[in-house]
Design an enzyme around this catalytic site. Structure first.
Site, mmCIF file in Angstrom:
data_model
loop_
_atom_site.group_PDB
_atom_site.id
_atom_site.type_symbol
_atom_site.label_atom_id
_atom_site.label_comp_id
_atom_site.label_asym_id
_atom_site.label_seq_id
_atom_site.Cartn_x
_atom_site.Cartn_y
_atom_site.Cartn_z
ATOM 1 N N HIS A 147 1.087 -0.989 0.068
ATOM 2 C CA HIS A 147 -0.125 0.447 -0.165
ATOM 3 C C HIS A 147 0.840 1.364 -0.170
ATOM 4 C CE1 HIS A 147 -2.881 2.562 1.323
ATOM 5 N NE2 HIS A 147 -2.070 3.767 2.439
ATOM 6 N N GLU A 148 1.946 1.433 0.914
ATOM 7 C CA GLU A 148 2.530 2.550 0.832
ATOM 8 C C GLU A 148 4.090 3.145 -0.241
ATOM 9 O OE1 GLU A 148 2.635 4.981 3.185
ATOM 10 O OE2 GLU A 148 1.234 3.827 4.688
ATOM 11 N N HIS A 164 1.610 4.537 -2.763
ATOM 12 C CA HIS A 164 1.581 5.725 -2.986
ATOM 13 C C HIS A 164 2.684 6.194 -3.735
ATOM 14 C CE1 HIS A 164 -1.467 6.459 -0.215
ATOM 15 N NE2 HIS A 164 -1.051 5.732 0.455
ATOM 16 N N GLU A 183 -5.871 7.205 -1.256
ATOM 17 C CA GLU A 183 -5.879 5.383 -0.030
ATOM 18 C C GLU A 183 -6.459 4.229 -0.235
ATOM 19 O OE1 GLU A 183 -4.310 5.884 2.920
ATOM 20 O OE2 GLU A 183 -2.437 7.264 2.606
#
Length: 427
Positions: A287-288, A291, A367
């Site tokens: 997920h990070e 970004h 997100e």
């Protein structure tokens, strides 16, 4: 939102599979306490700020700064010196008046709900260190900014903006290597399966990873986190030990002969095992890294700098208006630092609220996109379980008033994120 905390006392049906009633009640009481604290501390802050304005606190402190710098041999012509004394006194006042609130938050609310891991001695040592480090950065940067504004001529706002851009990039670059280690211990992630998997995932998406660190966040709090930093080909990943089930000090029994105490941390109470398994940690990192891969970090920097340039331009337009200074009690002088404070803190306040809301909306969109990226990596099932674990470990309350959520939540509510992951998880 407080009404939601007070009245939602049973686990809603849609949450029955992901949250037990005991955890739900703990999170409800924790968020209710935090909400009460936030109300009273916010009210105090508003009253304090209003009284300072009504009683002429800003011109009083400016005159006091002039007297102090005058005794040191710096007359009124040394405006930058007087500005630095003013800034030092203002931040000291803010630190002192904020100390009781910080103490109450740490040693009453966080302690009551099992998050605080600090002793009183460690807290004060940390607070003093933070104040000193802040002054070491704030005072030189402010003096250079004021000097640039003074000598910049008609286009000073361009030079001031470029200076703040350089400073922000330098601080982002050096923070984790030189500033954060002053407060927390950073150690390389030990060789093993997790490190190999992280390096493999980074390589697969062309993330230029150079180092992976574990930070001892459990010394301070049992809340968990992870982030990456660095520019160009020098990216590093930082994992809080509280995120890692296998490395969290909170999950370890003291060695034989040890009582679990030292001078900085209080004795650890044995909680239920917290943190995520390796597969879940990889999903969180997916997920990070999403970004980064999707350009969210660069987009945020661009938006921030566009806003900064606009603010400096409007500052250049407004700084010559004597009535602005007179409204705040400065009738004979127009100090540059005071102008920055009036315009950036007060005049731009409504604009900043609107901008903050727009950035919150954008953040929630980012997100969802980062979750979708982790899903594409095949991490949907592990991210689903990781989000549930992290919500439980951090006592997040999964029921929200929609207006409160829309205005305040930079991350989508848990149920919305889980729903977006659910189809892929089932597949």
């Amino acid at each position: 939102q407080r009404r939601v905390y007070r009245t939602t006392t049973h686990v809603p049906r849609e949450l029955g599979q992901i949250m037990d009633s005991e955890t739900f009640e703990k999170s409800r009481l924790y968020q209710l306490d935090k909400s009460t604290f936030s109300f009273w501390s916010g009210l105090y802050s508003e009253v304090e700020g209003t009284m300072i304005l009504l009683c002429g606190g800003i011109p009083f402190l400016w005159n006091l700064s002039g007297q102090i710098s005058g005794r040191a041999g710096f007359g009124p012509e040394y405006e930058i010196v007087q500005s630095l004394v003013f800034l030092l006194l203002a931040t000291l006042f803010s630190a002192v008046t904020g100390l009781p609130w910080s103490l109450y938050n740490t040693f009453v609310i966080e302690e009551k709900h099992g998050f605080n891991q600090q002793t009183l001695g460690f807290f004060f040592k940390d607070a003093i260190k933070k104040f000193i480090v802040t002054q070491c950065i704030l005072l030189p940067v402010t003096s250079l900014l004021l000097y640039i504004i003074k000598i910049g001529g008609d286009y000073f706002f361009i030079y001031a903006w470029l200076f703040t851009l350089v400073v922000s990039l330098v601080l982002v670059t050096i923070y984790a290597d030189y500033i954060a280690p002053l407060f927390d211990k950073f150690i390389p992630l030990p060789e093993g399966e997790l490190k190999q998997q992280i390096e493999k995932m980074a390589k697969n998406i062309d993330f230029p990873l150079t180092k992976v660190y574990v930070v001892e966040g459990s010394k301070r709090s049992s809340h968990s986190n992870a982030y990456f930093y660095g520019f160009f080909k020098n990216k590093r990943i930082v994992l809080f030990d509280t995120l890692l089930e296998d490395y969290s000090a909170l999950n370890k029994e003291p060695a034989e002969g040890e009582d679990g105490e030292n001078e900085e941390t209080k004795p650890k109470t044995k909680n239920k095992k917290q943190g995520c398994k390796n597969e879940e940690v990889l999903a969180v990192l997916g997920h990070e890294l999403g970004h980064w891969k999707l350009g969210h970090t660069v987009k945020n920097i661009i938006i921030s700098q566009m806003n900064s340039f606009l603010c400096f331009f409007l500052f250049a337009v407004l700084i010559g208006r004597k009535e602005l200074f007179a409204a705040f009690g400065f009738y004979d002088t127009q100090p540059t630092l005071i102008g920055l404070m009036i315009i950036f803190q007060f005049i731009f306040s409504p604009y900043n609220e609107v901008l903050s809301f727009c950035l919150t909306v954008l953040s929630r969109r980012f997100e969802f996109q980062a979750d979708a990226f982790a899903k594409e990596l095949g991490k949907a099932k592990d991210l689903y379980s990781a989000l549930i674990k992290l919500n439980k470990d951090n006592l997040g309350f999964p029921v929200s008033d929609w207006i409160f959520s829309m205005w305040h939540y930079s991350h989508p509510p848990l149920l919305e994120r889980l729903q977006a992951l659910k189809d892929a998880k089932q597949e």
